[in-house]
Design a protein around this motif. Structure first.
Motif, mmCIF file in Angstrom:
data_model
loop_
_atom_site.group_PDB
_atom_site.id
_atom_site.type_symbol
_atom_site.label_atom_id
_atom_site.label_comp_id
_atom_site.label_asym_id
_atom_site.label_seq_id
_atom_site.Cartn_x
_atom_site.Cartn_y
_atom_site.Cartn_z
ATOM 1 N N UNK A 111 49.627 41.415 42.985
ATOM 2 C CA UNK A 111 49.330 40.437 44.164
ATOM 3 C C UNK A 111 48.709 39.661 44.541
ATOM 4 N N UNK A 112 47.323 40.482 44.710
ATOM 5 C CA UNK A 112 46.443 40.188 45.373
ATOM 6 C C UNK A 112 45.825 39.245 45.151
ATOM 7 N N UNK A 113 45.902 38.318 45.942
ATOM 8 C CA UNK A 113 45.110 36.915 45.550
ATOM 9 C C UNK A 113 44.341 36.223 46.693
ATOM 10 N N UNK A 114 43.352 37.105 47.596
ATOM 11 C CA UNK A 114 42.202 36.523 48.874
ATOM 12 C C UNK A 114 41.718 38.318 48.834
ATOM 13 N N UNK A 115 40.945 37.623 49.700
ATOM 14 C CA UNK A 115 39.500 38.783 50.057
ATOM 15 C C UNK A 115 40.108 39.901 50.655
ATOM 16 N N UNK A 116 41.070 39.184 51.872
ATOM 17 C CA UNK A 116 41.164 39.812 53.172
ATOM 18 C C UNK A 116 42.420 40.730 52.707
ATOM 19 N N UNK A 117 43.060 40.469 51.354
ATOM 20 C CA UNK A 117 44.168 41.526 50.804
ATOM 21 C C UNK A 117 43.856 43.426 50.720
ATOM 22 N N UNK A 118 44.781 43.842 51.527
ATOM 23 C CA UNK A 118 44.905 45.413 51.422
ATOM 24 C C UNK A 118 44.716 45.750 49.893
ATOM 25 N N UNK A 119 44.663 46.213 49.076
ATOM 26 C CA UNK A 119 44.882 46.753 47.485
ATOM 27 C C UNK A 119 45.303 48.112 47.877
#
Length: 274
Positions: A153-161
């Motif tokens: 679901x990651x779609x931006x740099x600030x998202x947590x992995x």
């Protein structure tokens, strides 16, 4: 936009190619002009990495070439979704015209960066996460699938992995509430390093743990169902959830969250338990 002599373009490497165009990376020796606010004048930015776009048979389709060149912006804005064009050049051998653009194409897949300012390619990020699926397991197929779906679901740099995190990664565990604890995560979460333009871990990160005792069967809980996204989406809070762990002795599961203030405990617990 300026005319750029072809001998100014060095270290040319092909990135992508189709029936219509060829994309290459290159180093522009003199580099583009940029306004220097201290000197109050435009100065060159030497040895600038750029992208070159060749249209097939461009010397015979000059109108089409110029129309495409007009579709780019002359503003040097890394935040914009529109690509900046620095100028036009011409291959001395083929006589084909070339658009000299800002460095905005991923060298792995040849597509335009999702975040061109920091050279981040979301499709390549997703592909790397998929390739890494085989390198870890929670020991529970349902939990593994849940973590994998969350990662994609990651779609931006600030998202947590979102990750599976071994319990022995936690140190200095302290109780803060009935099921809420603080701890130090030794390896720390993966975060995008904007200076190095790569994902790096932040070691010894302080985090919060939410423990689920036997009354909370995590693998049967609502938020593990495929159609439930409430664990990651909330209108009221912007809380990063880093992953799932498990106490080796009791086999009870734990949610790992970013360090939140204790006054948010009730709301945090409500979100995590949905």
């Amino acid at each position: 936009v300026e005319w750029i002599p072809y001998n100014q373009l060095n270290d040319i490497k092909e990135i992508d190619k189709d029936d219509y165009s060829i994309i290459c990376s290159a180093i522009w020796t003199d580099g583009p002009l940029k306004y220097n606010y201290d000197k109050i004048e435009r100065i060159r930015m030497p040895n600038k990495k750029v992208a070159l776009k060749y249209l097939v048979d461009s010397n015979n389709i000059i109108n089409e070439f110029l129309n495409e060149a007009k579709s780019y912006t002359i503003e040097n804005d890394d935040h914009s979704n529109i690509i900046t064009i620095y100028g036009i050049s011409q291959d001395i051998d083929t006589k084909g015209y070339i658009m000299v653009l800002q460095d905005c194409y991923c060298e792995n897949c040849g597509k335009i960066y999702t975040g061109k300012r920091y050279k981040w390619c979301n499709p390549c990020q997703i592909n790397n996460l998929k390739q890494n699926f085989a390198s870890w397991t929670s020991g529970n197929e349902k939990v593994d699938k849940f973590i994998q779906k969350a990662q994609l679901k990651i779609d931006k740099l600030d998202d947590a992995i979102f990750e599976w995190i071994p319990y022995n990664q936690f140190d200095y565990i302290k109780e803060m509430g009935t099921t809420l604890y603080s701890a130090i995560w030794m390896n720390g979460p993966l975060c995008y390093n904007y200076d190095k333009m790569e994902w790096k871990r932040n070691p010894n990160e302080k985090i919060n743990l939410i423990f689920y005792d036997n009354s909370f069967k995590l693998t049967n809980d609502e938020f593990l169902k495929e159609d439930n996204s409430s664990l990651f989406e909330s209108d009221d809070f912007d809380i990063k959830i880093y992953g799932v762990s498990q106490i080796s002795e009791t086999k009870n599961y734990i949610l790992i969250l970013q360090d939140c203030y204790c006054e948010y405990f009730a709301e945090t617990h409500e979100i995590a338990a949905m």
